[in-house]
Design a protein around this motif. Sequence first.
Motif, mmCIF file in Angstrom:
data_model
loop_
_atom_site.group_PDB
_atom_site.id
_atom_site.type_symbol
_atom_site.label_atom_id
_atom_site.label_comp_id
_atom_site.label_asym_id
_atom_site.label_seq_id
_atom_site.Cartn_x
_atom_site.Cartn_y
_atom_site.Cartn_z
ATOM 1 N N VAL A 1 -3.894 9.621 4.500
ATOM 2 C CA VAL A 1 -4.706 10.906 4.675
ATOM 3 C C VAL A 1 -5.946 10.165 5.682
ATOM 4 O O VAL A 1 -6.653 9.327 5.072
ATOM 5 C CB VAL A 1 -5.270 11.527 3.272
ATOM 6 N N ASN A 2 -6.291 10.971 6.671
ATOM 7 C CA ASN A 2 -7.504 10.580 7.420
ATOM 8 C C ASN A 2 -8.438 11.646 7.403
ATOM 9 O O ASN A 2 -8.294 12.693 7.534
ATOM 10 C CB ASN A 2 -6.928 10.458 9.031
ATOM 11 N N VAL A 3 -9.593 11.154 6.933
ATOM 12 C CA VAL A 3 -10.616 12.014 6.726
ATOM 13 C C VAL A 3 -11.396 12.146 8.278
ATOM 14 O O VAL A 3 -11.919 11.079 8.815
ATOM 15 C CB VAL A 3 -11.933 11.521 5.797
ATOM 16 N N THR A 4 -11.171 13.404 8.863
ATOM 17 C CA THR A 4 -11.892 13.527 10.291
ATOM 18 C C THR A 4 -13.137 14.432 10.091
ATOM 19 O O THR A 4 -14.163 14.025 9.616
ATOM 20 C CB THR A 4 -10.819 13.759 11.235
ATOM 21 N N SER A 5 -12.884 15.573 10.860
ATOM 22 C CA SER A 5 -14.081 16.532 10.726
ATOM 23 C C SER A 5 -13.603 17.667 10.947
ATOM 24 O O SER A 5 -12.604 17.831 11.890
ATOM 25 C CB SER A 5 -15.172 16.076 11.476
ATOM 26 N N VAL A 6 -14.148 19.046 10.648
ATOM 27 C CA VAL A 6 -13.741 20.254 11.212
ATOM 28 C C VAL A 6 -14.400 20.531 12.572
ATOM 29 O O VAL A 6 -14.028 21.246 13.267
ATOM 30 C CB VAL A 6 -14.652 21.368 10.015
ATOM 31 N N ALA A 7 -15.105 19.518 13.097
ATOM 32 C CA ALA A 7 -15.871 19.404 14.650
ATOM 33 C C ALA A 7 -14.358 19.231 15.535
ATOM 34 O O ALA A 7 -14.414 19.658 16.626
ATOM 35 C CB ALA A 7 -16.789 18.378 14.557
ATOM 36 N N VAL A 8 -13.261 19.020 14.907
ATOM 37 C CA VAL A 8 -12.092 18.839 15.792
ATOM 38 C C VAL A 8 -11.425 20.055 16.128
ATOM 39 O O VAL A 8 -10.918 20.188 17.234
ATOM 40 C CB VAL A 8 -11.069 17.639 15.403
ATOM 41 N N LYS A 9 -11.662 21.103 15.331
ATOM 42 C CA LYS A 9 -11.511 22.528 15.465
ATOM 43 C C LYS A 9 -12.502 23.357 15.957
ATOM 44 O O LYS A 9 -12.423 24.437 16.631
ATOM 45 C CB LYS A 9 -10.824 23.245 14.072
ATOM 46 N N VAL B 1 3.550 17.777 6.877
ATOM 47 C CA VAL B 1 3.562 16.508 7.692
ATOM 48 C C VAL B 1 2.635 16.681 8.953
ATOM 49 O O VAL B 1 2.970 17.927 9.498
ATOM 50 C CB VAL B 1 5.159 16.138 8.258
ATOM 51 N N GLY B 2 1.768 15.795 9.126
ATOM 52 C CA GLY B 2 0.997 15.873 10.586
ATOM 53 C C GLY B 2 0.092 17.345 10.540
ATOM 54 O O GLY B 2 -0.273 17.576 11.635
ATOM 55 N N VAL C 1 0.899 -1.207 -0.037
ATOM 56 C CA VAL C 1 -0.040 0.075 -0.124
ATOM 57 C C VAL C 1 0.802 1.224 0.052
ATOM 58 O O VAL C 1 1.552 1.499 0.796
ATOM 59 C CB VAL C 1 -0.854 0.111 1.383
ATOM 60 N N ASP C 2 0.964 2.049 -1.044
ATOM 61 C CA ASP C 2 1.348 3.249 -1.316
ATOM 62 C C ASP C 2 0.695 4.575 -0.583
ATOM 63 O O ASP C 2 1.162 5.436 -0.346
ATOM 64 C CB ASP C 2 1.915 3.748 -2.517
ATOM 65 N N ILE C 3 -0.588 4.377 -0.691
ATOM 66 C CA ILE C 3 -1.548 5.415 -0.310
ATOM 67 C C ILE C 3 -2.952 4.955 0.472
ATOM 68 O O ILE C 3 -3.409 3.687 0.038
ATOM 69 C CB ILE C 3 -2.109 6.294 -1.523
ATOM 70 N N LEU C 4 -2.996 5.354 1.755
ATOM 71 C CA LEU C 4 -4.119 4.875 2.584
ATOM 72 C C LEU C 4 -4.812 6.226 2.736
ATOM 73 O O LEU C 4 -4.241 7.118 3.436
ATOM 74 C CB LEU C 4 -3.607 4.338 3.752
ATOM 75 N N VAL C 5 -6.202 6.059 2.577
ATOM 76 C CA VAL C 5 -7.228 7.122 2.866
ATOM 77 C C VAL C 5 -8.184 6.451 3.936
ATOM 78 O O VAL C 5 -8.852 5.623 3.437
ATOM 79 C CB VAL C 5 -8.084 7.689 1.735
ATOM 80 N N THR C 6 -8.209 6.721 5.275
ATOM 81 C CA THR C 6 -9.143 6.422 5.850
ATOM 82 C C THR C 6 -10.274 7.422 6.279
ATOM 83 O O THR C 6 -10.212 8.544 6.094
ATOM 84 C CB THR C 6 -8.368 6.106 7.544
ATOM 85 N N ASN D 1 9.921 9.563 4.084
ATOM 86 C CA ASN D 1 9.230 9.950 2.954
ATOM 87 C C ASN D 1 7.720 9.594 3.263
ATOM 88 O O ASN D 1 7.068 9.149 2.167
ATOM 89 C CB ASN D 1 9.767 9.519 1.615
ATOM 90 N N VAL D 2 7.328 9.233 4.346
ATOM 91 C CA VAL D 2 5.962 8.804 4.511
ATOM 92 C C VAL D 2 5.223 10.173 5.307
ATOM 93 O O VAL D 2 5.818 10.395 6.338
ATOM 94 C CB VAL D 2 5.889 7.597 5.600
ATOM 95 N N THR D 3 4.100 10.448 4.790
ATOM 96 C CA THR D 3 3.512 11.424 5.347
ATOM 97 C C THR D 3 2.176 11.237 5.999
ATOM 98 O O THR D 3 1.310 10.218 5.125
ATOM 99 C CB THR D 3 3.147 12.856 4.406
ATOM 100 N N ILE D 4 1.766 11.556 6.967
ATOM 101 C CA ILE D 4 0.421 11.328 7.396
ATOM 102 C C ILE D 4 -0.151 12.806 7.582
ATOM 103 O O ILE D 4 0.357 13.480 8.552
ATOM 104 C CB ILE D 4 0.392 10.487 8.819
ATOM 105 N N ASN D 5 -1.511 13.130 7.164
ATOM 106 C CA ASN D 5 -2.025 14.402 7.281
ATOM 107 C C ASN D 5 -3.653 13.981 7.610
ATOM 108 O O ASN D 5 -4.076 13.001 7.170
ATOM 109 C CB ASN D 5 -2.008 15.029 6.243
ATOM 110 N N ASN D 6 -4.390 14.873 8.085
ATOM 111 C CA ASN D 6 -5.769 14.815 8.192
ATOM 112 C C ASN D 6 -6.632 15.958 7.596
ATOM 113 O O ASN D 6 -6.060 16.847 7.190
ATOM 114 C CB ASN D 6 -6.247 15.145 9.695
#
Length: 186
Positions: free
Chosen positions: A75-83, A171-172, A21-26, A114-119
């Motif tokens: 990339v994790n799909v979360t929510s603007v509700a965290v802000k 990153v992050g 897996v090179d790209i994971l979108v949760t 060279n691994v990035t994790i963002n939301n």
Amino acid sequence: MAADLSRPDERSAVLESSPIVDILVTNAGGPPAIPYPDINIALWHRALELNFLSAVDLIQGVLPGMIERRFGRIVNVTSVAVKKPVEHLELSTASRMALTGYVASVSRQVAKFNVTINNLLPGTIFTNRLRELGPVAEKMIEEVPAGRAGTPEEFGAACAFLCGSSVSFLVGQNLVIDGGLNRSTL
């Protein structure tokens, strides 16, 4: 492969079926909108399993290979509700904030490979989830400076951007896509 990712055994099956897996979108559906006094412990467990533990399990399953290959985008799909928390969405907000905290730490540990994790934090994207929120969604849309809900295509473009090979220095982070609804400067 169809799977219920809120179930650990089905997450394991997905990971086994996709060894590289090179790209994971949760992206998990949100828990129901419930007034806080009506939230019981079973609902908390379900929300955490769905919106936090499922993502963590998948991330931990793909990270070793990404690190070894020196490339990965998560990339994790979360929510603007965290802000900007929304009334009656405490289950969603709290479980997604847990994921936000996890990403803040782990993303910085794997960036050197060279691994990035963002939301990606959607707010008012015109999806079935937004429709389900009914009056809450209508109120949210009324407050959007852009004067409308976003489209799935706009959301997809933001996600594709975060998955790009040229985005190795992001990153992050928590990218809000909500038409200006979140009024913070940071």
